[in-house]
Design a protein around this motif. Structure first.
Motif, mmCIF file in Angstrom:
data_model
loop_
_atom_site.group_PDB
_atom_site.id
_atom_site.type_symbol
_atom_site.label_atom_id
_atom_site.label_comp_id
_atom_site.label_asym_id
_atom_site.label_seq_id
_atom_site.Cartn_x
_atom_site.Cartn_y
_atom_site.Cartn_z
ATOM 1 N N PHE A 1 0.315 -1.352 0.099
ATOM 2 C CA PHE A 1 -0.011 0.036 -0.141
ATOM 3 C C PHE A 1 1.104 1.157 0.401
ATOM 4 O O PHE A 1 2.002 1.646 1.077
ATOM 5 N N VAL A 2 1.066 2.055 -0.988
ATOM 6 C CA VAL A 2 1.692 3.104 -1.068
ATOM 7 C C VAL A 2 0.310 4.229 -1.088
ATOM 8 O O VAL A 2 -0.505 4.352 -2.470
ATOM 9 N N TYR A 3 0.855 5.240 -0.778
ATOM 10 C CA TYR A 3 0.023 6.335 -0.072
ATOM 11 C C TYR A 3 0.714 7.718 -0.045
ATOM 12 O O TYR A 3 1.985 7.454 0.621
ATOM 13 N N THR A 4 -0.016 8.708 0.052
ATOM 14 C CA THR A 4 0.618 10.588 0.317
ATOM 15 C C THR A 4 -0.468 10.665 0.708
ATOM 16 O O THR A 4 -1.803 10.968 0.095
ATOM 17 N N VAL A 5 -0.166 11.844 1.481
ATOM 18 C CA VAL A 5 -1.050 13.209 2.749
ATOM 19 C C VAL A 5 0.219 13.941 2.638
ATOM 20 O O VAL A 5 1.106 13.981 2.810
ATOM 21 N N ARG A 6 -0.861 15.544 2.560
ATOM 22 C CA ARG A 6 -0.388 16.957 3.273
ATOM 23 C C ARG A 6 -0.385 16.420 4.535
ATOM 24 O O ARG A 6 -1.262 15.748 5.293
ATOM 25 N N HIS A 7 0.361 17.210 5.648
ATOM 26 C CA HIS A 7 0.649 17.054 6.883
ATOM 27 C C HIS A 7 0.747 18.504 7.384
ATOM 28 O O HIS A 7 0.568 19.108 6.605
ATOM 29 N N THR A 8 0.858 18.257 8.992
ATOM 30 C CA THR A 8 0.593 19.701 9.448
ATOM 31 C C THR A 8 1.951 20.259 9.326
ATOM 32 O O THR A 8 1.779 21.639 9.801
ATOM 33 N N GLY A 9 2.660 20.101 8.276
ATOM 34 C CA GLY A 9 3.982 20.581 8.501
ATOM 35 C C GLY A 9 3.840 21.289 7.050
ATOM 36 O O GLY A 9 4.843 22.761 6.433
ATOM 37 N N ASP A 10 2.678 21.557 6.677
ATOM 38 C CA ASP A 10 2.103 22.227 5.104
ATOM 39 C C ASP A 10 2.261 23.368 5.257
ATOM 40 O O ASP A 10 1.276 24.012 6.426
ATOM 41 N N ALA A 11 2.322 24.675 4.240
ATOM 42 C CA ALA A 11 2.116 26.206 4.567
ATOM 43 C C ALA A 11 0.242 26.153 4.644
ATOM 44 O O ALA A 11 -0.751 27.233 5.097
ATOM 45 N N HIS A 12 -0.697 25.475 4.382
ATOM 46 C CA HIS A 12 -2.108 26.200 4.571
ATOM 47 C C HIS A 12 -2.465 24.777 5.835
ATOM 48 O O HIS A 12 -4.113 25.349 6.358
ATOM 49 N N TYR A 13 -1.804 24.117 6.819
ATOM 50 C CA TYR A 13 -1.878 24.039 8.049
ATOM 51 C C TYR A 13 -2.355 24.992 8.615
ATOM 52 O O TYR A 13 -2.009 25.732 8.874
ATOM 53 N N GLY A 14 -3.632 25.422 9.320
ATOM 54 C CA GLY A 14 -3.981 25.861 10.143
ATOM 55 C C GLY A 14 -5.038 27.309 10.093
ATOM 56 O O GLY A 14 -5.057 28.262 10.334
ATOM 57 N N ARG A 15 -4.746 27.212 8.091
ATOM 58 C CA ARG A 15 -5.343 28.980 7.851
ATOM 59 C C ARG A 15 -6.840 28.429 6.518
ATOM 60 O O ARG A 15 -6.817 26.889 7.115
ATOM 61 N N GLY A 16 -7.348 29.315 6.587
ATOM 62 C CA GLY A 16 -8.829 28.992 6.040
ATOM 63 C C GLY A 16 -9.890 28.604 6.736
ATOM 64 O O GLY A 16 -9.381 28.967 8.088
ATOM 65 N N THR A 17 -11.021 28.031 6.996
ATOM 66 C CA THR A 17 -12.126 27.805 7.079
ATOM 67 C C THR A 17 -11.216 26.575 8.422
ATOM 68 O O THR A 17 -11.270 25.313 7.282
ATOM 69 N N ALA A 18 -12.342 26.460 9.635
ATOM 70 C CA ALA A 18 -11.364 24.996 10.482
ATOM 71 C C ALA A 18 -12.848 24.181 9.945
ATOM 72 O O ALA A 18 -13.458 25.184 10.806
ATOM 73 N N HIS A 19 -12.892 22.909 9.298
ATOM 74 C CA HIS A 19 -13.672 22.180 9.846
ATOM 75 C C HIS A 19 -13.592 21.254 10.616
ATOM 76 O O HIS A 19 -14.083 20.259 11.725
ATOM 77 N N GLY A 20 -12.321 21.773 11.849
ATOM 78 C CA GLY A 20 -12.071 20.283 12.912
ATOM 79 C C GLY A 20 -11.808 19.272 12.587
ATOM 80 O O GLY A 20 -11.162 18.862 11.501
#
Length: 221
Positions: free
Chosen positions: A150-169
């Protein structure tokens, strides 16, 4: 059937439908770097039948099929799947590709141990709750044969958009109309419980750039 309030994932389905309709083949026809890596790993494992989750319009699907793999491609956007089918037909790959609409929040329509490998490029970091992500990975484990990759990719909490925009929890933030579940490392480790975790590799993609992890894990034999 009882109606329910739309979730961020429901809203995202509509958003992706509109996005694919407005921008056909929006990611181009070249495979992602993650797919190029995955192909090498799949070949090393002797994989022949591959499931791709969140295939979109199919750039990675067609890459795998051209390499001789049989690919089952799914996405929750019918527009994306229609574009994928058209592209596969144009490339003469319909015998190697099956493409169907599927919401990853639902059980996979495949038998136990029926595929050799699974690929998911940024599918698990869509607007899915942590519980939904765990359920999706449990389904991946179910349909993978022992020793399957199983190979998968995900954006992580070091990404520039983390914590920005509309928070959905639940570490989900919406920016520019796209909602993303940003992964902390503890979530990667939790999803690997009961698997053989081979690799967690950092990489960047796109102009922002997006910061991601590429994760490779194996279902124990």
């Amino acid at each position: 059937m009882q109606e329910h309030d739309p979730t961020p994932a429901d809203d995202q389905r509509r958003h992706w439908q509109e996005t694919y309709a407005a921008h056909p083949a929006m990611y181009g026809d070249q495979p992602s770097a993650a797919a190029v890596h995955a192909l090498d790993r799949f070949r090393a494992a002797g994989a022949r039948r591959v499931l791709e989750l969140g295939a979109g319009h199919g750039r990675d699907t067609l890459f795998f099929a051209r390499a001789g793999l049989t690919v089952i491609a799914t996405d929750f956007s019918r527009t994306g799947i229609d574009q994928l089918r058209t592209a596969a037909d144009g490339a003469g790959l319909t015998g190697s590709v099956s493409a169907d609409v599927h919401d990853v929040r639902r059980p996979l329509p495949l038998g136990d141990g029926s595929v050799d490998a699974v690929f998911a490029h940024m599918l698990l970091c869509m607007a899915l709750s942590t519980d939904e992500i765990h359920a999706a990975v449990a389904e991946v484990r179910r349909v993978l044969r022992p020793g399957g990759v199983f190979v998968y990719t995900v954006r992580h909490t070091g990404d520039a958009h983390y914590g920005r925009g509309t928070a959905h929890g639940d570490d989900i933030f919406e920016h520019g109309g796209f909602a993303v579940h940003f992964f902390p490392r503890r979530l990667v480790d939790a999803l690997a419980e009961g698997w053989q975790l081979e690799e967690v590799q950092s990489f960047e993609e796109g102009e922002l750039p997006r910061r991601l992890w590429r994760v490779t894990q194996v279902r124990p034999a």
